[in-house]
Enzyme design. Structure first.
Site, PDB file in Angstrom:
ATOM      1  N   LYS A  44       0.839  -1.195  -0.147  1.00 28.51           N
ATOM      2  CA  LYS A  44      -0.074   0.188   0.046  1.00 28.51           C
ATOM      3  C   LYS A  44       0.823   1.080   0.081  1.00 28.51           C
ATOM      4  CE  LYS A  44      -1.030   1.375   3.766  1.00 28.51           C
ATOM      5  NZ  LYS A  44      -1.694   1.671   5.042  1.00 28.51           N
ATOM      6  N   THR A  45       1.877   1.362   0.792  1.00 33.36           N
ATOM      7  CA  THR A  45       2.580   2.505   1.076  1.00 33.36           C
ATOM      8  C   THR A  45       3.471   2.647  -0.246  1.00 33.36           C
ATOM      9  OG1 THR A  45       2.579   2.163   3.352  1.00 33.36           O
ATOM     10  CG2 THR A  45       4.217   3.575   2.471  1.00 33.36           C
ATOM     11  N   ASP A 228      -4.365   8.282   2.997  1.00 34.19           N
ATOM     12  CA  ASP A 228      -3.839   6.915   3.285  1.00 34.19           C
ATOM     13  C   ASP A 228      -4.759   6.295   4.482  1.00 34.19           C
ATOM     14  OD1 ASP A 228      -2.304   4.515   3.818  1.00 34.19           O
ATOM     15  OD2 ASP A 228      -1.006   5.558   5.277  1.00 34.19           O
ATOM     16  N   GLU A 229      -5.024   4.976   4.698  1.00 35.06           N
ATOM     17  CA  GLU A 229      -5.791   4.309   5.637  1.00 35.06           C
ATOM     18  C   GLU A 229      -7.273   5.153   5.693  1.00 35.06           C
ATOM     19  OE1 GLU A 229      -4.634   1.904   7.313  1.00 35.06           O
ATOM     20  OE2 GLU A 229      -2.688   2.014   8.098  1.00 35.06           O
ATOM     21  N   GLN A 267      -9.315  -3.931   7.629  1.00 34.68           N
ATOM     22  CA  GLN A 267      -8.636  -3.744   8.674  1.00 34.68           C
ATOM     23  C   GLN A 267      -9.184  -2.268   9.594  1.00 34.68           C
ATOM     24  OE1 GLN A 267      -4.269  -4.013   7.993  1.00 34.68           O
ATOM     25  NE2 GLN A 267      -4.658  -4.439   5.804  1.00 34.68           N
ATOM     26  N   ARG A 653      -0.022 -10.053  10.346  1.00 34.50           N
ATOM     27  CA  ARG A 653       1.130  -9.753  10.625  1.00 34.50           C
ATOM     28  C   ARG A 653       2.386 -10.486  10.535  1.00 34.50           C
ATOM     29  NH1 ARG A 653       0.172  -5.243   9.494  1.00 34.50           N
ATOM     30  NH2 ARG A 653      -1.829  -6.136   8.660  1.00 34.50           N
TER      31      ARG A 653
END
Length: 794
Positions: A44-45, A228-229, A267, A653
Site C-alpha cells: 500500500k505505502t 492513506d488508511e 482492517q 502480521r
DNA sequence: CGATAGGATTTTTTT
DNA sequence: AATCCTATCG
C-alpha cells in the site's frame, strides 16, 4: 489510452519496474477520483509513494500540487523518507502529514480568519480532560452525573461529527446539559486561546467551508490529494476532504480535483473512536469514483496464514469483498496451543520463543500480540525471569510524562499566561504552599470576572508578597530572561528557574525525571536542528509560505484580493517563534511510545499497536471468549465484526510462523476467570492448522454441544486451588458434578426483572457463585446465583 | 496545606 | 493486581 496500455507503457519507467500489474495500474491511473482497496501486506505505502513520484516525474503535477494525508506521524515520515529516496528533487512544497498536522498548518496561516491567536496552544487528551474537570468544577456540575471522561468524549464525538453546540440534536435533558457543557467548554478554550485535537480539524473544516477564497485557493493548489488508511477516517475528516476536493452547493456535492483514497475495510479497527468505514462507500458514491482497484497480492505471509485470515474474515458481512493471495508456498501450519492457565501460557510462549531464537530467528522479528494491555504483565514477568530481552510498545510517550508536561506548562505560560490549563498544572508544582482553598478562591474570582486565572491573581490580592503573587512574578521573571534566548537556553532556564530541577534533585526517586528533563533540552535542540523551527513538510506548523512570500503580508486572506497566489497560504512574515513551534511539535507528536530502543528484543504489543507492522513469527495470546473477542465489544451491533477484523489484522502480521494460544484459567483484575476458547478458532480452516495440544471445544461449537462444554466448565471450576502446573494437558482431573444451578458461561438466561441476557462469566462456587450477565436491555450485571432468579433459555 | 488511606475502576488509541 | 482519584485526617 486505456489503463492497461498506459501501465504497460509505464513498465519502461524504472519507477514502475518492480510493481505488479494491479499496483502499476493504481500508480498510473489518470487524474480523477479513485479508490484503492489495499489488502494487508499488498504494498500500500509503496503504491502511494510511487504514485506521487510518478505524478511528478511525468510532469502531471508540481510538488506544490500534492497533498498526502495520513493518520500517524510515523506513516507521514515513512512516506517522506521513501519519497525522497525515489526522487532526486526536494519534497519541499508538498503537503505531506497527518490530518491534525495539516489542519494546524492551515489554522496558523489563517489564524485571524478563524479567530485564533497565531500562537494558539494545542491541548492533548490529558489537557483536555483537566480542562473539562476545571469547567465542571467552575460551574458546579455534579461529576457523578457528568463524569469528566464522558463529557470530554461527548464533546469530541460532536466535533468529530462536525457539529457545533447549536447543531447537536438534544432529545432529552441529559443531552441538553451536555450540549450546554460543550458550549461552555468552547467558550473556555476560546478565552484561553487553546485548541483540542478535534478542534483543529473542525476549525479547519469551517475555514474552508465558510471562506470561499481560501477554499478556492486550496482547491486549486491541491490538484492531487492522496489519503492513506481511508477506512479509519471519521465523518469530520471526510467532510474536510470534501471541502478540499469539491463544492457543496445547497447540500449538493460536486467533486473536483483528483482524490486517491487507499484503504482496507477489513482492517478498520477504530470504529470505537469514531472511524466510519462507511466513508468508503460514501466516497465511491459522492465522488462518482470510476476507478476501483483491488490490491490482493500479498507479499508478506505464507498461504496457510493467509488462508486462515481469509477464512476468518469471510465470517463478516458488509464487506467490500477482497481475497488475499500469495505466490509464496503454504509454509508452516498455524500452530494452536491451549494452556491450563495464563501463567502456563506465558511459560510455553517463552520456551517457544527460545526455541525460535535458538533456530536462528532474530528476536526483534518475533512479536507477541494481545488484546488488552493488562495481559502484558504476565508475559513480561516470564520473559524477564527467563532472561529473554523484550520490548513493550504502548504506555506513556515522552511528551506525556508528568515532568515533561510540567516543564511544557511553564513554557506555555511564558507564551500565553492565559492558558489556565497550564497555570493550574504548575501553580503549585513544585509545591509552593498554594493549596486547593486558594485555588478555589482564585477560580471563583476568574469566573466572576470572566478572565483568566492569571489575570484574576491581582483581584484576589495576589500582590508580590503573597504566594500567588510570587508565582506570577516567577513566571514573569522567566519570561524576561527568555527574551532573545535560544530555545535551548529558554528551556534550561525554565527547568531551573521553575524549581522543577531542584524539586526532583531532592526527590530520591527523581533521578529518571531529571534525566527526562535533560532529554527535553536535547529534544528541543534536535528539533531546532532538524526542523529549522518547523519549516519542513511533516512536522512543520507553519508552512513553506515564509519561503514563498517575500513581502510581509500580515494577514492570510483578503477576500477581495485576486484569488490564488502564495500569499493565501500563510501569514508570511509572521514567523512563529521557535518556542511556539516546539510546543506545537510536542503536542502533535508526543514521541515514541516504545520502550528502550532494545537491541535484539522480542516485541510485545496490543493487536491495535501492531497494525501496519510485520514479523517473521507472531504469537496471538489470550484467544478466549470475553477477552478476544472482548466482552465489552459485544455490547453493540458490529462489535463482534470489529473484533474479527482485529483478529484479521493480528493474523496478517505474520510472515512465516503464526501461533494462536488460549488459557483455560486466567487472572483478570485480581479475579480468577474460566474462559472458553475464542469462537475465532472455529472460523479458521482446519487444514491450515496444527494443534499442539489435544483439541477441545470452543465457543462457537458451544451451542450445538452444550453437554461437552458443561462438563469441561465443571471440571475447571473444580480445579480452583490446584497448582496449575500439575495439570498436564493430557491428564484430565476427575470429573466433578455440574453446578446445581445449571447456569454456565455462554448460556442464554432470563431474569424476571432484567429480561434476557447472556452469561459472560461465572465465578465462585455453591452459595457464593456469581454470574456476570450481559442483559439485552439493562447492561451487564453481576448476580449472585443463590439469590437472583435466573432461568435458562433455549 | 499536605499526606495517606480507602474506593472505585479497569478494551483497544492517534492526534 | 495495580493504579488513579477522592475524602479524610493531622
Amino acid at each position: 489510452m486505456l489503463a492497461q496500455d498506459r501501465a504497460a507503457a509505464g513498465a519502461q519507467m524504472p519507477l514502475l519496474a518492480h510493481l505488479n500489474p494491479e499496483q502499476r495500474a493504481a500508480v498510473t491511473l489518470p487524474a480523477g477520483h479513485a479508490l484503492i482497496l489495499a489488502g494487508a501486506g499488498s504494498g500500500k505505502t509503496r503504491v502511494l509513494t510511487t504514485r506521487i513520484a510518478w505524478l511528478l516525474q511525468t510532469g502531471q503535477a508540481a510538488p506544490g500540487e500534492i497533498l498526502a494525508v495520513t493518520f500517524t506521524n510515523k506513516a507521514a515520515k515513512e512516506m517522506l523518507t521513501r519519497l525522497s529516496a525515489m526522487l532526486p528533487i526536494s519534497v519541499r512544497g508538498m503537503w505531506i502529514g497527518t490530518f491534525h498536522g495539516l489542519c494546524n498548518r492551515m489554522l496558523r496561516a489563517h489564524h485571524k480568519l478563524v479567530g485564533l491567536p497565531q500562537t494558539f496552544q494545542i491541548l492533548d487528551a490529558q489537557d483536555q480532560l483537566s480542562a473539562v474537570k476545571r469547567l465542571l468544577k467552575a460551574h458546579q456540575v455534579d461529576e457523578e452525573h457528568h463524569p469528566p471522561r464522558q463529557v470530554a468524549w461527548f464533546i469530541n464525538g460532536c466535533k468529530e461529527e462536525g457539529l457545533r453546540p447549536d447543531a447537536v440534536p438534544a432529545p432529552n435533558d441529559e443531552t441538553r446539559q451536555r450540549v450546554e457543557l460543550y458550549r461552555l467548554y468552547e467558550a473556555q478554550c476560546q478565552r484561553e486561546g487553546v485548541v483540542d485535537f478535534a478542534e483543529l480539524l473542525l476549525r479547519s473544516y469551517e475555514l474552508l467551508r465558510d471562506h470561499a477564497p481560501v477554499r478556492a485557493h486550496y482547491q486549486r493548489r491541491f490538484a492531487h490529494i492522496l489519503v492513506d488508511e481511508f477506512q479509519d477516517t471519521n465523518r469530520l475528516q471526510y467532510l474536510w476532504l470534501k471541502q478540499l476536493a469539491g463544492d457543496v452547493v445547497d447540500g449538493q456535492f460536486t467533486p473536483r480535483g483528483s482524490v486517491m483514497a487507499v484503504g482496507d475495510d477489513d482492517q478498520s479497527i477504530y470504529a470505537f473512536r469514531g472511524a466510519r468505514v462507511g466513508n468508503m462507500q460514501d466516497f465511491v458514491r459522492e465522488f462518482a469514483v470510476g476507478q476501483q482497484i483491488k490490491l490482493e497480492e500479498n507479499y508478506r505471509s505464507c498461504s496457510n496464514i493467509l488462508d486462515s485470515a481469509n477464512a476468518l474474515i469471510a465470517h463478516n458481512s458488509r464487506r467490500l469483498g477482497k481475497n488475499l493471495r500469495t505466490a509464496r508456498g503454504p509454509g508452516e501450519p498455524v500452530r494452536i496451543h491451549e494452556a491450563e492457565s495464563d501463567l502456563m501460557e506465558a511459560r510455553w510462549l517463552v520456551d517457544e520463543i527460545r526455541q525460535l531464537a535458538a533456530d536462528g530467528m532474530a528476536r526483534q522479528h518475533i512479536a507477541v500480540l494481545y488484546r488488552s494491555n493488562a495481559q502484558s504483565r504476565a508475559l513480561e514477568s516470564q520473559l524477564f525471569n527467563a532472561g529473554v530481552p523484550y520490548r513493550v510498545y504502548g504506555g506513556l510517550r515522552f511528551f506525556e510524562r508528568a515532568e515533561i508536561k510540567h516543564a511544557l506548562a511553564y513554557l506555555r505560560l511564558l507564551e500565553n499566561p492565559h492558558d489556565d490549563t497550564s497555570f493550574a498544572r504548575v501553580v503549585n508544582f513544585p509545591p509552593r504552599g498554594i493549596g486547593a482553598r486558594t485555588l478555589e478562591v482564585l477560580q471563583d474570582a476568574a469566573r466572576a470576572a470572566g478572565c483568566s486565572l492569571w489575570d484574576a491573581v491581582s483581584s484576589v490580592g495576589g500582590s508580590a508578597g503573597t504566594k500567588l503573587g510570587g508565582f506570577v512574578a516567577l513566571v514573569e521573571v522567566m519570561r524576561e530572561r527568555s527574551s532573545g534566548q535560544s530555545l535551548r537556553a529558554i528551556i534550561e532556564q525554565v527547568v531551573e528557574g521553575s524549581g522543577l530541577a531542584g524539586h526532583y534533585r531532592q526527590d530520591k526517586e527523581g533521578e529518571d525525571r531529571l534525566d527526562n528533563l535533560k532529554e527535553l533540552v536535547s529534544a528541543a535542540e534536535s528539533f531546532v536542528m532538524q526542523e529549522g523551527f518547523g519549516r519542513d513538510a511533516v512536522a512543520l506548523p507553519v508552512d513553506e509560505t515564509a519561503a514563498l512570500t517575500q513581502s510581509p503580508v500580515s494577514q492570510g486572506v483578503d477576500p477581495d484580493a485576486p484569488m490564488g497566489g502564495p500569499q493565501l497560504d500563510a501569514a508570511a512574515g509572521e514567523t512563529l517563534s521557535p518556542l511556539v513551534a516546539f510546543l506545537t511539535h510536542a503536542a502533535l507528536e508526543a514521541g515514541d511510545n516504545q520502550a528502550q530502543a532494545g537491541q535484539d528484543a522480542v516485541q510485545l504489543m496490543t493487536v491495535h499497536a501492531s497494525k501496519g507492522l510485520e514479523f517473521d513469527a507472531v504469537f496471538i495470546c489470550g484467544l478466549e471468549e470475553g477477552l478476544f473477542p472482548h466482552e465489552n465489544a459485544m455490547a453493540d451491533q458490529g462489535g463482534l465484526e470489529e473484533e474479527r477484523r482485529l483478529m484479521y489484522v493480528a493474523i496478517t502480521r505474520a510472515r512465516k510462523r503464526l501461533y494462536l494460544s488460549h488459557a483455560q484459567v486466567r487472572m483478570l483484575h485480581g479475579q480468577t476467570r474460566y474462559n472458553m476458547a475464542s469462537r475465532f478458532f472455529d472460523e479458521l480452516p482446519e487444514g491450515a492448522l496444527k494443534h499442539l495440544t489435544p483439541q477441545r471445544r470452543s465457543a462457537g461449537s458451544f451451542a450445538t454441544d452444550y453437554r461437552a462444554y458443561s462438563e469441561r466448565q465443571s471440571r475447571v471450576s473444580g480445579g480452583f486451588d490446584l497448582d496449575y502446573s500439575s495439570l498436564g494437558s493430557a491428564g484430565l482431573p476427575a470429573r466433578k458434578e455440574a453446578p446445581a444451578h445449571g447456569i454456565t458461561q455462554g448460556a442464554q438466561v432470563f431474569h424476571t426483572k432484567f429480561g434476557e441476557g447472556r452469561v459472560l462469566a461465572i465465578e465462585g462456587q455453591g452459595e457464593d457463585a456469581r454470574a456476570q450477565v450481559a442483559f439485552t436491555r439493562h447492561g451487564t450485571k453481576w448476580l449472585a446465583l443463590a439469590i437472583a432468579k435466573l432461568t435458562l433459555v433455549e
